[in-house]
Write a protein that holds these residues in place. Structure first.
Motif, mmCIF file in Angstrom:
data_model
loop_
_atom_site.group_PDB
_atom_site.id
_atom_site.type_symbol
_atom_site.label_atom_id
_atom_site.label_comp_id
_atom_site.label_asym_id
_atom_site.label_seq_id
_atom_site.Cartn_x
_atom_site.Cartn_y
_atom_site.Cartn_z
ATOM 1 N N SER A 1 0.619 -1.215 0.071
ATOM 2 C CA SER A 1 -0.093 -0.022 -0.032
ATOM 3 C C SER A 1 0.905 1.226 -0.191
ATOM 4 C CB SER A 1 -0.952 -0.066 1.329
ATOM 5 O OG SER A 1 -0.310 -0.111 2.507
ATOM 6 N N LYS A 2 1.798 1.098 0.922
ATOM 7 C CA LYS A 2 2.747 2.218 0.715
ATOM 8 C C LYS A 2 3.244 2.500 -0.825
ATOM 9 C CE LYS A 2 4.295 2.009 5.571
ATOM 10 N NZ LYS A 2 5.360 1.748 6.516
ATOM 11 N N LEU A 3 4.054 1.406 -1.319
ATOM 12 C CA LEU A 3 4.333 1.582 -2.727
ATOM 13 C C LEU A 3 3.406 2.142 -3.772
ATOM 14 C CD1 LEU A 3 6.866 0.734 -3.866
ATOM 15 C CD2 LEU A 3 5.926 -1.296 -4.557
ATOM 16 N N PRO B 1 11.415 -7.042 -3.878
ATOM 17 C CA PRO B 1 11.208 -5.350 -4.142
ATOM 18 C C PRO B 1 11.067 -4.972 -5.440
ATOM 19 C CG PRO B 1 13.477 -5.451 -3.362
ATOM 20 C CD PRO B 1 12.527 -7.011 -3.314
ATOM 21 N N MET B 2 10.360 -3.901 -5.852
ATOM 22 C CA MET B 2 10.537 -3.134 -7.078
ATOM 23 C C MET B 2 10.163 -1.675 -7.042
ATOM 24 S SD MET B 2 6.815 -4.622 -8.571
ATOM 25 C CE MET B 2 7.253 -4.069 -10.334
ATOM 26 N N GLN B 3 10.508 -1.067 -8.226
ATOM 27 C CA GLN B 3 10.667 0.516 -7.960
ATOM 28 C C GLN B 3 9.179 1.028 -8.210
ATOM 29 O OE1 GLN B 3 12.908 2.402 -7.293
ATOM 30 N NE2 GLN B 3 14.127 0.792 -7.102
ATOM 31 N N PHE C 1 -8.534 1.934 -1.716
ATOM 32 C CA PHE C 1 -8.052 0.688 -1.315
ATOM 33 C C PHE C 1 -8.997 -0.198 -0.605
ATOM 34 C CE2 PHE C 1 -4.050 1.064 -3.390
ATOM 35 C CZ PHE C 1 -3.520 2.173 -3.194
ATOM 36 N N TYR C 2 -8.917 -1.495 -0.800
ATOM 37 C CA TYR C 2 -9.885 -2.296 0.165
ATOM 38 C C TYR C 2 -8.764 -3.387 0.525
ATOM 39 C CZ TYR C 2 -13.806 0.199 -1.685
ATOM 40 O OH TYR C 2 -14.649 1.266 -2.120
ATOM 41 N N GLY C 3 -9.140 -3.998 1.829
ATOM 42 C CA GLY C 3 -8.385 -5.178 2.035
ATOM 43 C C GLY C 3 -9.138 -6.052 2.628
ATOM 44 N N GLY C 4 -8.762 -7.489 2.609
ATOM 45 C CA GLY C 4 -9.446 -8.482 3.035
ATOM 46 C C GLY C 4 -8.569 -9.758 3.226
ATOM 47 N N ASP C 5 -9.255 -10.788 3.804
ATOM 48 C CA ASP C 5 -8.740 -11.993 4.181
ATOM 49 C C ASP C 5 -8.811 -13.013 2.844
ATOM 50 O OD1 ASP C 5 -7.723 -14.432 4.836
ATOM 51 O OD2 ASP C 5 -8.888 -14.450 6.782
#
Length: 723
Positions: free
Chosen positions: A32-34, A120-122, A46-50
């Motif tokens: 999410s920070k990226l 990681p990626m840019q 953004f939505y987040g879930g299991d």
């Protein structure tokens, strides 16, 4: 499903909705920070879930975070449930740590994801991947907005990114220019980019640079065009490549790198994706470059396909029939040579060679394959590898066309054929040589146009041309051309014949073999097998009342003696000799057995020549040469501020060269030089005197071409030497 983050700034553009799924909220923190660091052109929710619970999702994009690859089977099952139960067949991107790459790659076929990214990626790399999928989704929705540039707001309020808007935003054109172009587009039906270029508002380079900058795309390099794998190019059908003006360059896993003129054509991208079943990664290229490469690639693809079809059509028992050379009788050879597939294959080999401006075709049998190579601009290039079992039939077909003995496979044979390609007449000299794996065939292409060049086209400077014409205009004497095999000696002599031949003159040539048939000239083909040697032919020619005689090559004392006596008895003689430079030709003739007193009286002009490659005019650039290099070849660094080279482009297939040109060393035999010959002077003494009288050595003549940008300094160093 709980909302974990939302962009709340007021806007009239509907936001993108992205759902992050995983087995722990901590999985989402990095991702999410990226995403928050990138600009997707619209607000993002953004939505987040299991992942184990939220299967029935409704959003623009689902990103599954694979945080623990040890549970890969669980991820595979739950991702499949999301894919199957989502109402709109959601686009799914999976992200995983690079340390888990091996596990993920091993299970790639089981994971029902549209793409897998490794962290990681840019941020910009992630943004690019996300935008590709969001654009595809937008393209499937009515009244969609498709922002694909790095600055999508330049395209308007959420509307599709358009070339005209990008060019206006980049200040390459004005709004008035765009309106004019759009009006013109309605009348012609052309693409907007082509209209803008045709109207002169922008150049194609400006268009590509703008698109590359705005869409964060690369521009294809000459090396990429030159190294295209035909199997990769063939993934896109030819009709589709020509329709969309695109070419597949590289394939990496499930991704296909495609060069195109318009990366904003989403319909084209979807069509290519469906046709190849691969993710399309666009790069930009010039229309002419792409069309040239399409023509070259698909012509070669067609040739390879024909060879492959022929291989498939041959029956297995054909292989066993030819276990030994003598097993195949004359009738079988003729039948094989007349096979439809072989006829077409040989025609393709010759036609492609002529179109590629090859000088020779080499058909070489190896232990397990047949290799076909062309010599183009002096360099050999592999073009095809027909099946081994086709070798006898190919050679038989060539023998039939050349009127050679198809039953003889133990001895070398020479022949010729003449073909017509459109309005062009081309002679082909054929040489067959037995090798341990079969007969090797070499076809020398003798293009009629090559022998009708003016002396200026050959590479003569005005000074050289003046010397050459003055010497061949003399009624008697010898004009000698020297140089290694393939240096263009025959072309120079035939050009001389074109100048001197006249209805009032009897011109006869003695050659081994006759390289090209010329109207108005009597040509004799040497045949040592029946006793028709150079010497025998020349003795007979003396009784034919000749005015001008061309001797293919002086290779022994008999030929040299007759040529010298012909020149002394009032005939103009042209011939060739194999020496490194002009001055050493005199020592070579004396060594063969020509007395210096006869040589000094008969020879008029000696020309040494070499062929060097021309710099491609389309990619020629200036550069500052290394001072040590200049000093090493005798050029003062202060006098040469720059030289030229080719960077490589599509027109020259990435080589930096296009065609060849000759460099000449003209040694006029003056009275002073005649005296030196009579005295038996050394080659160095003759060379020094000729230079005092104004002769340019091969090295000096070549350096002049390098300085004026015709060729490179490296070509001159490789082709010449200093005594």
């Amino acid at each position: 499903m709980n909302s974990t983050a939302a962009v709340t700034e007021p806007t009239t553009v509907s936001p993108y909705s992205i759902t992050l799924l995983g087995y722990s909220k901590s999985d989402f923190e990095y991702l999410s920070k990226l995403i928050n660091q990138v600009n997707l052109g619209r607000p993002v929710k953004f939505y987040g879930g299991d992942l184990a619970k939220y299967h029935n999702v409704d959003c623009d994009l689902v990103i599954v975070v694979i945080d623990n690859a040890a549970n890969i089977n669980r991820y595979i099952k739950d991702i499949s449930d999301v894919k199957n139960q989502s109402p709109a067949g959601e686009i799914i991107i999976c992200t995983a740590q690079d340390k888990d790459r091996k596990i993920i790659e091993n299970n790639k076929d089981k994971i029902e994801a549209d793409e897998i990214l490794f962290l990681p990626m840019q941020p910009q790399e992630l943004a690019k991947a996300i935008m590709v999928h969001l654009s595809k989704r937008d393209n499937r929705r009515p009244q969609s907005a498709v922002p694909t540039s790095k600055n999508p707001e330049s395209a308007g309020s959420g509307g599709p990114v358009r070339l005209g808007d990008l060019l206006v935003k980049s200040k390459l054109i004005t709004g008035s220019n765009l309106k004019t172009a759009l009006d013109h587009q309605k009348k012609t039906g052309q693409r907007l980019g082509d209209v803008l270029i045709n109207l002169g508002f922008i150049t194609e380079e400006q268009k590509l640079a703008c698109l590359a900058s705005q869409l964060d795309l690369e521009i294809a390099t000459a090396r990429q065009y030159a190294s295209v794998d035909l199997n990769i190019a063939a993934l896109i059908p030819e009709h589709m490549a020509k329709r969309f003006c695109c070419l597949a360059l590289e394939k990496n896993g499930g991704e296909l790198l495609v060069v195109m003129t318009d990366a904003l054509d989403l319909k084209m991208l979807d069509t290519l994706r469906d046709a190849t079943d691969l993710r399309i990664l666009p790069v930009l290229g010039k229309k002419d470059d792409i069309e040239t490469s399409i023509e070259r690639c698909y012509r070669d693809i067609s040739s390879h396909n024909d060879a492959t079809k022929f291989a498939e059509s041959m029956e297995e028992e054909d292989i066993e029939v030819v276990k030994k050379e003598e097993d195949l009788d004359l009738e079988q050879s003729a039948a094989a040579g007349a096979e439809i597939g072989i006829v077409k294959l040989v025609n393709i080999l010759i036609t492609n060679a002529i179109r590629d401006k090859a000088s020779d075709i080499h058909i070489e049998p190896m232990e397990t394959e047949v290799v076909v190579r062309y010599r183009i601009d002096g360099d050999m290039r592999k073009v095809m590898s027909p099946p081994k079992r086709s070798h006898h039939a190919i050679v038989a077909r060539i023998k039939i066309l050349s009127d050679l003995n198809i039953a003889e496979r133990r001895l070398p044979q020479d022949g010729r054929m003449a073909i017509k390609l459109g309005s062009r007449e081309v002679d082909i000299r054929v040489s067959i040589l037995p090798t341990i794996f079969g007969e090797k065939a070499v076809l020398r292409i003798l293009d009629k146009e090559a022998f009708e060049k003016s002396t200026s086209n050959l590479g003569f400077t005005p000074h050289d041309d003046k010397i050459f014409r003055s010497q061949i205009a003399k009624p008697y004497g010898i004009v000698m051309v020297t140089g290694p095999t393939g240096s263009g000696k025959s072309t120079t002599l035939y050009s001389a014949l074109q100048i001197v031949k006249d209805v009032t003159k009897n011109v006869i040539t003695v050659e081994d073999p006759v390289e090209f048939h010329m109207a108005g000239i009597n040509q004799v083909h040497v045949n040592s097998a029946i006793g028709l040697t150079f010497g025998a032919a020349l003795r007979s020619i003396l009784r034919q009342d000749p005015d001008v005689i061309l001797i293919g090559e002086i290779r022994d004392s008999e030929t040299a003696d007759i040529a010298t006596k012909m020149a002394l008895t009032g005939h103009l003689v042209f011939s060739t000799l194999h020496t490194n430079d002009a001055a050493s030709s005199i020592a070579r003739l004396v060594d063969i057995g020509v007395p210096p007193i006869l040589l000094g009286s008969s020879i008029n002009l000696i020309i040494a020549q070499r062929l060097v490659r021309r710099i491609c005019t389309k990619c020629k650039v200036e550069y500052v040469p290394d001072h040590e290099l200049l000093e090493g070849i005798g050029l003062p660094p202060e006098a040469v501020s720059h030289l030229y080279k080719g960077t490589g482009c599509v027109a020259c297939n990435g080589t930096g060269f296009a065609g060849r040109i000759a460099i000449f060393e003209m040694l006029e035999v003056s009275k002073t030089i005649r005296k030196l010959i009579l005295k038996g002077a050394s080659t160095i003494d003759i060379q020094e005197q000729a230079e005092k009288e104004g002769m340019k050595t091969l090295r000096k003549a070549g350096l002049e071409l390098a300085i004026n940008g015709t060729t490179t300094i490296e070509q001159i160093i490789a082709a010449t030497m200093e005594i």
